[in-house]
Design a protein around this motif. Structure first.
Motif, PDB file in Angstrom:
ATOM      1  N   GLU A  15       0.889  -1.260  -0.061  1.00 24.89           N
ATOM      2  CA  GLU A  15       0.088   0.059  -0.100  1.00 24.89           C
ATOM      3  C   GLU A  15       0.804   1.126   0.081  1.00 24.89           C
ATOM      4  N   HIS A  16       1.971   1.166   0.297  1.00 24.45           N
ATOM      5  CA  HIS A  16       2.932   2.426   0.094  1.00 24.45           C
ATOM      6  C   HIS A  16       3.799   2.332  -0.958  1.00 24.45           C
ATOM      7  N   PRO A  17       3.464   3.522  -2.094  1.00 23.40           N
ATOM      8  CA  PRO A  17       3.979   3.365  -2.943  1.00 23.40           C
ATOM      9  C   PRO A  17       5.784   3.398  -3.342  1.00 23.40           C
ATOM     10  N   TRP A  18       6.323   4.067  -2.215  1.00 22.87           N
ATOM     11  CA  TRP A  18       7.879   4.148  -2.181  1.00 22.87           C
ATOM     12  C   TRP A  18       8.546   2.927  -1.442  1.00 22.87           C
ATOM     13  N   GLU A  19       7.555   2.082  -0.938  1.00 21.64           N
ATOM     14  CA  GLU A  19       8.402   0.883  -0.353  1.00 21.64           C
ATOM     15  C   GLU A  19       7.417  -0.442  -0.805  1.00 21.64           C
ATOM     16  N   SER A  20       6.954  -0.469  -1.971  1.00 24.58           N
ATOM     17  CA  SER A  20       5.954  -1.516  -2.386  1.00 24.58           C
ATOM     18  C   SER A  20       6.650  -2.839  -2.595  1.00 24.58           C
ATOM     19  N   LYS A  21       7.957  -2.472  -3.122  1.00 21.79           N
ATOM     20  CA  LYS A  21       8.589  -3.682  -3.812  1.00 21.79           C
ATOM     21  C   LYS A  21       9.481  -4.217  -3.048  1.00 21.79           C
ATOM     22  N   TYR A  22      10.399  -3.431  -2.543  1.00 20.24           N
ATOM     23  CA  TYR A  22      11.731  -4.142  -1.634  1.00 20.24           C
ATOM     24  C   TYR A  22      12.062  -3.429  -0.526  1.00 20.24           C
ATOM     25  N   VAL A  23      12.209  -3.879   0.599  1.00 26.51           N
ATOM     26  CA  VAL A  23      13.068  -3.172   1.664  1.00 26.51           C
ATOM     27  C   VAL A  23      14.042  -4.068   2.356  1.00 26.51           C
ATOM     28  N   GLY A 272      19.862  -7.339   4.916  1.00 27.68           N
ATOM     29  CA  GLY A 272      18.795  -7.264   3.875  1.00 27.68           C
ATOM     30  C   GLY A 272      19.097  -8.708   3.199  1.00 27.68           C
ATOM     31  N   ALA A 273      17.897  -9.188   3.004  1.00 29.07           N
ATOM     32  CA  ALA A 273      18.111 -10.631   2.317  1.00 29.07           C
ATOM     33  C   ALA A 273      17.296 -10.702   1.024  1.00 29.07           C
ATOM     34  N   SER A 274      18.080 -10.968   0.107  1.00 25.90           N
ATOM     35  CA  SER A 274      17.903 -11.078  -1.377  1.00 25.90           C
ATOM     36  C   SER A 274      17.546  -9.787  -1.822  1.00 25.90           C
ATOM     37  N   ASP A 275      17.823  -8.564  -1.175  1.00 27.26           N
ATOM     38  CA  ASP A 275      17.611  -7.264  -1.680  1.00 27.26           C
ATOM     39  C   ASP A 275      15.940  -6.976  -1.620  1.00 27.26           C
ATOM     40  N   THR A 276      15.032  -7.878  -0.503  1.00 32.11           N
ATOM     41  CA  THR A 276      13.631  -7.859  -0.757  1.00 32.11           C
ATOM     42  C   THR A 276      13.116  -7.597   0.615  1.00 32.11           C
ATOM     43  N   CYS A 277      13.746  -8.001   1.637  1.00 27.59           N
ATOM     44  CA  CYS A 277      13.116  -7.967   2.986  1.00 27.59           C
ATOM     45  C   CYS A 277      14.211  -8.179   4.122  1.00 27.59           C
ATOM     46  N   ILE A 278      13.837  -7.639   5.302  1.00 25.90           N
ATOM     47  CA  ILE A 278      14.920  -7.363   6.278  1.00 25.90           C
ATOM     48  C   ILE A 278      14.676  -8.507   7.429  1.00 25.90           C
ATOM     49  N   ALA A 279      15.947  -9.273   7.636  1.00 25.39           N
ATOM     50  CA  ALA A 279      15.951 -10.342   8.750  1.00 25.39           C
ATOM     51  C   ALA A 279      17.089 -10.083   9.563  1.00 25.39           C
ATOM     52  N   MET A 280      17.111 -10.829  10.978  1.00 23.59           N
ATOM     53  CA  MET A 280      18.077 -10.795  11.660  1.00 23.59           C
ATOM     54  C   MET A 280      18.745 -12.052  12.313  1.00 23.59           C
TER      55      MET A 280
END
Ligand code: BMA
Length: 290
Positions: A15-23, A272-280
């Protein structure tokens, strides 16, 4: 490194156009009793902006803003602001990032800690200390070492070191470390986040890239008083892509960290995991030091 069970901890928000694809690739640092994340985000326009979230002492994300907190503003960064690394020095949070126009270069700015804690995004001037130099992965050390501030940065394929009296002008550039042939870090290397100050020296996590473009994390221990001396460098990596969220994504097989925090004997690493999401993930200092 042991992964958190709740991984990934942050994912894109459609729903957030600026972060809709990858964080991905978050700075992680502690201030005012909270853990803060400033993360790289991309949406439909594929321009990198920075988002913000904070977590409690157990690293549960408590708040995540719905708008970006740092966006491209100058010709040097028309294509995005990437991979932030934050170091708290006195009352300021200093941020080094990749300013991307036609080539990537280092951007530096700062924000007062009170502004960060109150989420008033009054960033200072943006400076580009090495104009015309293709450069990434800058980290600023948390205090002066033998009288000068220290920065690591990456002129492909090496980790370089530079010094400053004022955090603005950086000089005495040298190569600190190079890739190692035939290993997990044989193509290029870059500092992962600001180092952790231990009695034994500066623990500097770094990423290494191999011929198959796998990004893994390992570490170096640098001399406390002369960080251009490498006391030890891990033979093997500490973590490599193997979970589905690390192997499948925008850029597969990437673990890329821009920050970690130390709690007693444990180090908690955001990535960052696979330039797509954030893990710890987490590791024990005793274990790696021995
Ligand atoms: C680097 C940077 C990172 C990214 C990595 C893997 O050059 O662009 O932001 O995570 O490549 O794609």
């Amino acid at each position: 490194m042991a992964r958190f069970e709740g991984n990934p901890i942050l994912a894109p928000v459609p729903e957030h156009p600026w972060e809709s694809k990858y964080v991905f690739n978050p700075a992680m640092f502690e201030l005012g009793g909270k853990t803060h994340f400033l993360y790289r985000a991309m949406g439909e326009d594929m321009i990198s902006r920075l988002g913000y979230a904070w977590a409690d002492e157990k690293f549960n994300v408590k708040e995540r803003l719905s708008h970006p907190v740092f966006e491209p503003k100058t010709p040097q960064e028309v294509r995005g602001c990437e991979d932030p690394r934050v170091t708290v020095i006195d009352e300021y949070c200093y941020m080094a990032y990749t300013a991307f126009s036609w080539t990537p270069q280092i951007g530096l700015t700062r924000i007062h800690s009170n502004d960060l804690l109150s989420m008033s995004w009054n960033w200072g001037e943006r400076i580009y200390p090495f104009p015309e130099v293709t450069n990434k992965d800058a980290v600023i050390y948390p205090r002066k070492v033998s009288g000068r501030y220290v920065m690591l940065h990456r002129i492909d394929p090496n980790i370089c070191i530079a010094y400053s009296d004022d955090l603005v002008t950086w000089e005495n550039h040298n190569v600190l470390a190079t890739p190692r042939e035939g290993r997990w870090d044989c193509v290029k290397i870059g500092a992962a986040g600001p180092p952790l100050g231990l009695d034994e020296g500066w623990l500097q996590l770094y990423h290494g890239v191999d011929l198959n473009r796998f990004y893994r994390l390992g570490a170096m221990l640098l001399d406390k008083d002369d960080p251009k001396k490498i006391l030890y460098r891990s033979e093997d990596h500490f973590i490599e892509p193997c979970e589905h969220y690390e192997c499948n994504g925008h850029v597969p097989n990437v673990i890329f960290s821009c920050g970690a925090v130390m709690r007693g004997n444990q180090v908690y690493v955001a990535y960052g995991a696979s330039d797509t999401c954030i893990a710890m993930s987490r590791f024990s200092l005793n274990e790696i030091l021995s």
